[in-house]
Design an enzyme around this catalytic site. Structure first.
Site, PDB file in Angstrom:
ATOM      1  N   HIS A  73       2.127  12.064   0.631  1.00  0.00           N
ATOM      2  CA  HIS A  73       1.832  13.313  -0.085  1.00  0.00           C
ATOM      3  C   HIS A  73       0.353  13.640   0.003  1.00  0.00           C
ATOM      4  CE1 HIS A  73       0.027  11.231  -3.646  1.00  0.00           C
ATOM      5  NE2 HIS A  73       0.895  10.279  -3.343  1.00  0.00           N
ATOM      6  N   ASP A  75      -0.848  15.989  -2.145  1.00  0.00           N
ATOM      7  CA  ASP A  75      -1.284  16.426  -3.473  1.00  0.00           C
ATOM      8  C   ASP A  75      -1.928  15.257  -4.208  1.00  0.00           C
ATOM      9  OD1 ASP A  75       1.358  15.270  -3.654  1.00  0.00           O
ATOM     10  OD2 ASP A  75       1.449  15.950  -5.736  1.00  0.00           O
ATOM     11  N   GLU A 141       4.204  15.114  -5.007  1.00  0.00           N
ATOM     12  CA  GLU A 141       4.695  13.777  -5.333  1.00  0.00           C
ATOM     13  C   GLU A 141       4.217  13.419  -6.726  1.00  0.00           C
ATOM     14  OE1 GLU A 141       5.020   9.445  -5.685  1.00  0.00           O
ATOM     15  OE2 GLU A 141       3.212  10.629  -5.841  1.00  0.00           O
ATOM     16  N   GLU A 142       3.009  13.877  -7.046  1.00  0.00           N
ATOM     17  CA  GLU A 142       2.391  13.516  -8.326  1.00  0.00           C
ATOM     18  C   GLU A 142       2.932  14.373  -9.469  1.00  0.00           C
ATOM     19  OE1 GLU A 142       0.787  10.940  -8.488  1.00  0.00           O
ATOM     20  OE2 GLU A 142      -0.529  10.614  -6.771  1.00  0.00           O
ATOM     21  N   HIS A 355      -5.896   7.271  -9.331  1.00  0.00           N
ATOM     22  CA  HIS A 355      -5.797   8.133 -10.526  1.00  0.00           C
ATOM     23  C   HIS A 355      -6.985   7.942 -11.482  1.00  0.00           C
ATOM     24  CE1 HIS A 355      -1.163   8.954 -10.247  1.00  0.00           C
ATOM     25  NE2 HIS A 355      -1.726   8.830  -9.062  1.00  0.00           N
TER      26      HIS A 355
END
Ligand SMILES: [Zn+2]
Length: 383
Positions: A73, A75, A141-142, A355
């Site tokens: 991903h 994103d 995805e997030e 993150h």
């Protein structure tokens, strides 16, 4: 074309502000490299089902089988307070041999490493490597993952296009690069329990029915004993109470309701339905009136050790001299959708800063991951 450098490519992707579900130019950037490498690229914008529109990319080189797919991903999660970062989270700055930025490890770095590996592989092997290589890259995805990987897989199925093996570039490494390859994931569900009682004066408790007491008993009933002791590749199922809410400002009132929230990560000994039955059985015994609202975000799954995990472990051993463990820990990922299409394994950077503020990847690690991916391609197609 000139070989693709994994560091420069990661920087280019970080500079695209692709916070879920915004594309931010990241898929465009990736597509421009794949176009140059001769891939046929499909941009797939999916919408609906109560979620925002999401841009996805499926690119394939070759028509023959087997079709080796790399999934991931572009994103990223929000950067949070940019002032808390050492550098602009979207500048792609290098300080002391580390590249900083949102998405550096989760997972723009891995995408760049794979594209770098790919450019080297194709430069050496040409187009006749005996199969196809594809990339399935989503822009969600997030987030809720409704209009992302799952729908791309549906689109592939409608076209009659199959994936034979899929490597997902999520950051699976722990203490050092390559120490963990994930071959499954735990299932995830959360639940909200609301217990109903009868409100009353706490000095006249016999005229009321205290839902807080009942809730405490119910929570004890679901946490006192474990669901299981784990399985071959999974840790024991974990059930965590994450919140207890009554919100009662008075000291002399028995409230009418009490609530709690739990998060459960379950292993391959259970389907979410079994976990729910297990929970209800225990909650029912408390004899209270209650509601249980359960959300399942993924079932547990396992790709038993086999060709793909063997290839990953061999590549890691050859390039890094590390013996990788096969694991299933951590949160959920899009591998939960891909596992229905083909065997899937996950291998990527170290997840220590994913993150977080100052997310970053070592330049050496990034180049090493590109070498590992290259070795996987060589192993898959026979060098
Ligand atoms: Zn990720």
């Amino acid at each position: 074309m000139a070989p693709i450098d994994p560091v420069a490519a990661t920087q280019a992707l970080i500079r695209c502000r692709s916070v879920t579900p915004v594309e931010g130019g990241a898929l465009d950037r990736l597509q421009s490299w794949l176009d140059e490498l001769g891939f046929t690229c499909h941009r797939l914008v999916f919408s609906g089902d109560g979620a925002e529109d999401v841009d996805n990319l499926y690119a394939r080189l070759g028509n023959a089988g087997p079709n080796f797919c790399f999934a991931g991903h572009t994103d990223v999660v929000p950067a949070g307070d940019p002032q808390a970062w050492r550098v602009d989270p979207f500048a792609g700055t290098v300080i002391d041999d580390a590249l900083y930025g949102r998405g550096a490890v989760d997972m723009k770095g891995a995408i760049a490493a794979f594209v770098a590996a790919l450019s080297g592989f194709l430069d050496e092997r040409g187009r006749d490597f005996g199969g196809s290589i594809s990339l399935l890259i989503t822009g969600d995805e997030e987030g809720v993952a409704v209009n992302g990987t799952r729908k791309v897989l549906g689109w592939l199925q409608e076209r009659g296009e199959t994936l034979d093996h899929c490597l997902v570039g999520e950051p699976t490494s722990d203490a050092r690069l390559g120490d963990t390859v994930k071959i499954g994931r735990r299932g995830a569900m959360n639940g909200r329990i609301t217990v109903y009682g009868i409100q009353g004066h706490s000095a006249y408790a016999h005229l009321a029915d205290n839902p807080v007491h009942r809730l405490i008993a119910m929570l004890h009933a679901i946490t006192a004993e474990p669901l299981d002791q784990g399985s071959d590749f999974f840790p024991p199922t974990s059930l965590q109470i994450v919140s207890i809410d009554v919100g009662n400002p008075a000291t002399n009132v028995i409230p009418a309701e009490a609530r709690a929230v739990f998060d459960c990560r379950f292993n391959d000994r259970h389907h979410s339905g079994d976990v729910e039955r297990w929970l209800r059985e225990r909650l029912d015994r408390a004899g209270a009136r209650y509601d249980l609202d359960i959300r399942v975000s993924g079932e547990s799954f396992l790709t038993p050790p086999g060709r793909l995990s063997d290839l990953c472990r061999a590549a890691i051993r050859d390039v890094l001299g590390v013996e990788a463990e096969l694991g299933t820990t951590g949160g959920t990922s899009d591998a939960r959708f891909i596992k229905d299409a083909c065997p899937v394994a996950e291998l990527g950077l170290r997840n220590a800063t994913a993150h977080k503020v100052d997310e970053r990847v070592g330049l050496v690690e990034l180049r090493q991951l590109a070498q590992v991916y290259r070795a996987v391609l060589d192993g898959y197609f026979g060098s």
